[in-house]
Design an enzyme around this catalytic site. Structure first.
Site, PDB file in Angstrom:
ATOM      1  N   HIS A 108      48.172  36.544  49.943  1.00 27.30           N
ATOM      2  CA  HIS A 108      48.137  35.213  49.470  1.00 27.30           C
ATOM      3  C   HIS A 108      46.875  35.287  48.586  1.00 27.30           C
ATOM      4  CE1 HIS A 108      48.327  31.097  48.834  1.00 27.30           C
ATOM      5  NE2 HIS A 108      47.876  30.648  50.059  1.00 27.30           N
TER       6      HIS A 108
ATOM      7  N   HIS B 198      56.047  37.195  42.761  1.00 27.95           N
ATOM      8  CA  HIS B 198      55.866  36.076  43.441  1.00 27.95           C
ATOM      9  C   HIS B 198      56.968  35.362  44.257  1.00 27.95           C
ATOM     10  CE1 HIS B 198      54.241  31.779  43.856  1.00 27.95           C
ATOM     11  NE2 HIS B 198      53.226  32.146  43.691  1.00 27.95           N
TER      12      HIS B 198
ATOM     13  N   ASP C  15      46.688  36.050  40.343  1.00 21.85           N
ATOM     14  CA  ASP C  15      45.634  37.187  40.877  1.00 21.85           C
ATOM     15  C   ASP C  15      45.423  38.231  39.943  1.00 21.85           C
ATOM     16  OD1 ASP C  15      45.026  35.433  43.072  1.00 21.85           O
ATOM     17  OD2 ASP C  15      46.750  36.126  44.191  1.00 21.85           O
TER      18      ASP C  15
HETATM   19  N1  CMC Z   1      55.003  45.681  43.941  1.00 26.11           N
HETATM   20  C1  CMC Z   1      56.090  46.414  44.187  1.00 26.11           C
HETATM   21  N2  CMC Z   1      57.311  45.979  44.385  1.00 26.11           N
HETATM   22  C2  CMC Z   1      57.146  44.547  45.026  1.00 26.11           C
HETATM   23  C3  CMC Z   1      56.196  43.709  44.824  1.00 26.11           C
HETATM   24  C4  CMC Z   1      54.945  44.411  44.096  1.00 26.11           C
HETATM   25  N3  CMC Z   1      53.766  43.511  44.006  1.00 26.11           N
HETATM   26  N4  CMC Z   1      56.576  42.409  45.117  1.00 26.11           N
HETATM   27  C5  CMC Z   1      57.698  42.342  45.689  1.00 26.11           C
HETATM   28  N5  CMC Z   1      58.264  43.877  45.365  1.00 26.11           N
HETATM   29  C6  CMC Z   1      59.576  44.394  45.825  1.00 26.11           C
HETATM   30  C7  CMC Z   1      59.797  44.482  47.145  1.00 26.11           C
HETATM   31  O1  CMC Z   1      59.314  45.721  47.691  1.00 26.11           O
HETATM   32  C8  CMC Z   1      61.281  43.959  47.511  1.00 26.11           C
HETATM   33  O2  CMC Z   1      61.961  45.140  46.884  1.00 26.11           O
HETATM   34  P1  CMC Z   1      63.456  45.513  47.581  1.00 26.11           P
HETATM   35  O3  CMC Z   1      64.255  44.308  47.383  1.00 26.11           O
HETATM   36  O4  CMC Z   1      63.646  47.105  47.014  1.00 26.11           O
HETATM   37  O5  CMC Z   1      62.734  45.692  49.219  1.00 26.11           O
HETATM   38  C9  CMC Z   1      61.243  42.895  46.231  1.00 26.11           C
HETATM   39  O6  CMC Z   1      60.571  43.268  45.263  1.00 26.11           O
HETATM   40  C10 CMC Z   1      61.414  41.690  46.830  1.00 26.11           C
HETATM   41  O7  CMC Z   1      59.970  41.401  47.458  1.00 26.11           O
HETATM   42  P2  CMC Z   1      59.670  40.366  48.714  1.00 26.11           P
HETATM   43  O8  CMC Z   1      58.761  41.097  49.455  1.00 26.11           O
HETATM   44  O9  CMC Z   1      60.994  40.273  49.561  1.00 26.11           O
HETATM   45  O10 CMC Z   1      59.397  39.115  47.924  1.00 26.11           O
HETATM   46  P3  CMC Z   1      58.461  37.959  48.408  1.00 26.11           P
HETATM   47  O11 CMC Z   1      59.087  36.699  47.984  1.00 26.11           O
HETATM   48  O12 CMC Z   1      58.669  38.219  50.126  1.00 26.11           O
HETATM   49  O13 CMC Z   1      56.992  38.359  48.309  1.00 26.11           O
HETATM   50  C11 CMC Z   1      54.931  38.555  47.394  1.00 26.11           C
HETATM   51  C12 CMC Z   1      56.283  37.825  47.375  1.00 26.11           C
HETATM   52  C13 CMC Z   1      53.932  37.837  46.267  1.00 26.11           C
HETATM   53  C14 CMC Z   1      54.228  38.400  48.827  1.00 26.11           C
HETATM   54  C15 CMC Z   1      55.173  39.717  46.883  1.00 26.11           C
HETATM   55  O14 CMC Z   1      55.642  39.922  45.511  1.00 26.11           O
HETATM   56  C16 CMC Z   1      53.710  40.541  46.888  1.00 26.11           C
HETATM   57  O15 CMC Z   1      53.634  41.162  48.086  1.00 26.11           O
HETATM   58  N6  CMC Z   1      52.941  41.014  45.729  1.00 26.11           N
HETATM   59  C17 CMC Z   1      51.959  41.282  45.831  1.00 26.11           C
HETATM   60  C18 CMC Z   1      50.682  40.711  46.417  1.00 26.11           C
HETATM   61  C19 CMC Z   1      50.349  39.357  45.417  1.00 26.11           C
HETATM   62  O16 CMC Z   1      50.092  39.885  44.189  1.00 26.11           O
HETATM   63  N7  CMC Z   1      50.181  38.183  45.950  1.00 26.11           N
HETATM   64  C20 CMC Z   1      49.687  36.947  45.323  1.00 26.11           C
HETATM   65  C21 CMC Z   1      50.827  35.931  45.108  1.00 26.11           C
HETATM   66  S1  CMC Z   1      50.159  34.804  43.839  1.00 26.11           S
HETATM   67  C22 CMC Z   1      48.925  33.761  44.520  1.00 26.11           C
HETATM   68  C23 CMC Z   1      49.087  33.045  45.793  1.00 26.11           C
HETATM   69  O17 CMC Z   1      49.882  32.199  45.484  1.00 26.11           O
HETATM   70  O18 CMC Z   1      48.818  33.185  46.756  1.00 26.11           O
END
Ligand code: CMC
Length: 428
Positions: A267, A306, A362
């Protein structure tokens, strides 16, 4: 066509008609779906609330597929271009942009509350010299509840308004003190001649000069960053604010819980992680190798992806455009080239394209904070300052919503059935 959903329970052959309102069915309407009278009734299973609306809200609208973000109906790019943080905080909290008179009154009211109780300053002095500033912020927010006993009276609108003023006014002071503490510098008292962001820069960076001179370009850049971070509907920390506040705890304790949620690297801690990642990559030519490792599942590309945006985060777009104005004053951040190269490669790569992973807020914010002289571990704190007004708006909406009750999800129990206690000498 009626706005209803017809369900057939194939276990019993029974049909049910469920109302659809505002694009949603009520999960409680599923409870009537039963195999027999002893059956508890059907629940929906939704880990991480992927498709569950926990409230009705009038604060923030997001269309993640189109990359749209609006506060109270106003597009984020218009607010970022034309408004300032306190104006937007008022909008988020009270639903309308303030009139000129309301604006002046609001600013004066905030200025009255920027100081911290001296004992609170001493409380912060008690932290270890290398304490993470976000840990200090979380704890000090919780400690505020011990100073304002009346904050518990959450059904009184006047009491709520007073805590709102205190929280919005004091959060930059707590944030700046946590920074000064971590580098062993004396705390700087607020200067109410300055703007909200100007005063924050003063409390962060003033040394021996009698009056801190604010650079208008940096003050404006910070104002824009603050506007972009005000609210983001039901994100993890807003949800924490609502969930904890739903037990009718005081808003300081709920805000401490929200800040704790924001601390996590998925987050608000992500901006800190982005910088660490860019530093680890070290140079532009190492980017392809890093991307390869991310695709192999060895870590994530921080600042990308996201839960809601499946398009370019509109906040990231604005920050990227603003970066030049900041770098004109501070000199270019050398990590910018690595970030641009990461974005360039990722936006063409099938892995990121097919998963709709784009830069989020971010990705570029940390580069600007760093150029402003703000150390990496302060980044989540920078996020928390403006998000405080969003948290309070979410809390206020929850407290005044007659449909809301204490937040208490259900579970699908898959553990052991009833079994008898085994004394320790009989266990295998
Ligand atoms: N790098 C590489 N792969 C990713 C990333 C990333 N940053 N984000 C998602 N994926 C992949 C993930 O591995 C999955 O792949 P697969 O379907 O093959 O397993 C797919 O994309 C879907 O990801 P998810 O984890 O199911 O998606 P989510 O909606 O649960 O997660 C997230 C959203 C923001 C937690 C995630 O994208 C992430 O960890 N990003 C990096 C951390 C980040 O930048 N966070 C800030 C968010 S914006 C500020 C805020 O609102 O807090």
């Amino acid at each position: 066509m009626p706005d209803t959903l017809t369900l057939t329970d194939n276990r019993t052959g029974k049909k049910y008609e469920v109302a659809i309102k505002n694009g949603a069915i009520r999960a409680m309407d599923l409870r009537q779906v039963k195999v027999d009278d002893a059956d508890f009734g059907l629940m929906s299973y939704d880990p991480a609330f992927m498709n569950t609306a926990s409230c009705q809200s009038k604060i923030t609208f997001i269309d993640g597929d189109k990359g749209i973000l609006r506060y109270r109906g106003y597009p984020i790019d218009q607010l970022a271009e034309k408004s300032n943080y306190l104006d937007v905080a008022y909008l988020i909290l009270y639903g309308e942009l303030p009139t000129a008179a309301q604006h002046d009154e609001w600013i004066e009211a905030i200025k009255l509350h920027t100081m911290l109780h001296e004992n609170l300053k001493k409380f912060m002095e008690g932290f270890h010299y290398d304490a993470h500033p976000m840990g200090m912020l979380v704890s000090t927010l919780a400690a505020l509840s011990t100073y304002y006993e009346e904050a518990k009276r959450i059904s009184d609108p006047q009491v709520r308004r007073m805590q709102t003023l205190r929280l919005v006014a004091k959060i930059p002071t707590i944030a700046a003190y946590s920074f000064r503490h971590s580098i062993g510098r004396p705390y700087v008292y607020p200067d109410n001649d300055l703007s909200y962001t100007g005063n924050f820069l003063n409390m962060m960076f003033k040394m021996t000069e009698p009056k801190y001179k604010v650079n208008p370009a940096l003050e404006r850049a910070l104002d824009v960053l603050f506007i972009l971070h005000v609210d983001h509907e039901q994100n993890c920390s807003a949800n924490a604010m609502r969930a904890v506040g739903s037990s009718h705890t005081d808003p300081y304790s709920a805000a401490a819980a929200a800040a704790a949620a924001l601390y996590g690297p998925l987050h608000g801690g992500a901006n800190e992680e982005v910088l660490r990642m860019l530093e680890l990559i070290g140079s532009k030519d190492k980017v392809p190798e890093f991307i390869k490792r991310v695709k192999a599942g060895e870590g994530r590309l921080m600042g990308f992806g996201h839960r809601i945006y499946k398009n370019y985060d509109p906040r990231a777009k604005i920050i990227k455009q603003m970066a030049d104005a900041v770098f004109d004053v501070t000199g270019k951040n050398p990590l910018l080239d690595i970030a641009l190269e990461l974005e360039r490669i990722a936006l063409q790569d099938e892995y990121f394209v097919s998963r709709k992973l784009y830069p989020n807020v971010d990705f570029y914010s940390g580069l600007i904070y760093q150029a402003l002289g703000i150390p990496t571990d302060m980044f989540p704190v920078m996020f928390a300052i403006p998000r405080t007004s969003g948290w309070i708006a979410q809390w206020e909406e929850m407290v005044t919503d007659p449909e809301q009750k204490i937040a208490r999800p259900r579970q699908v129990y898959l553990g052991a059935g009833e079994r008898n206690y085994v004394p320790v000498d009989k266990r295998k």
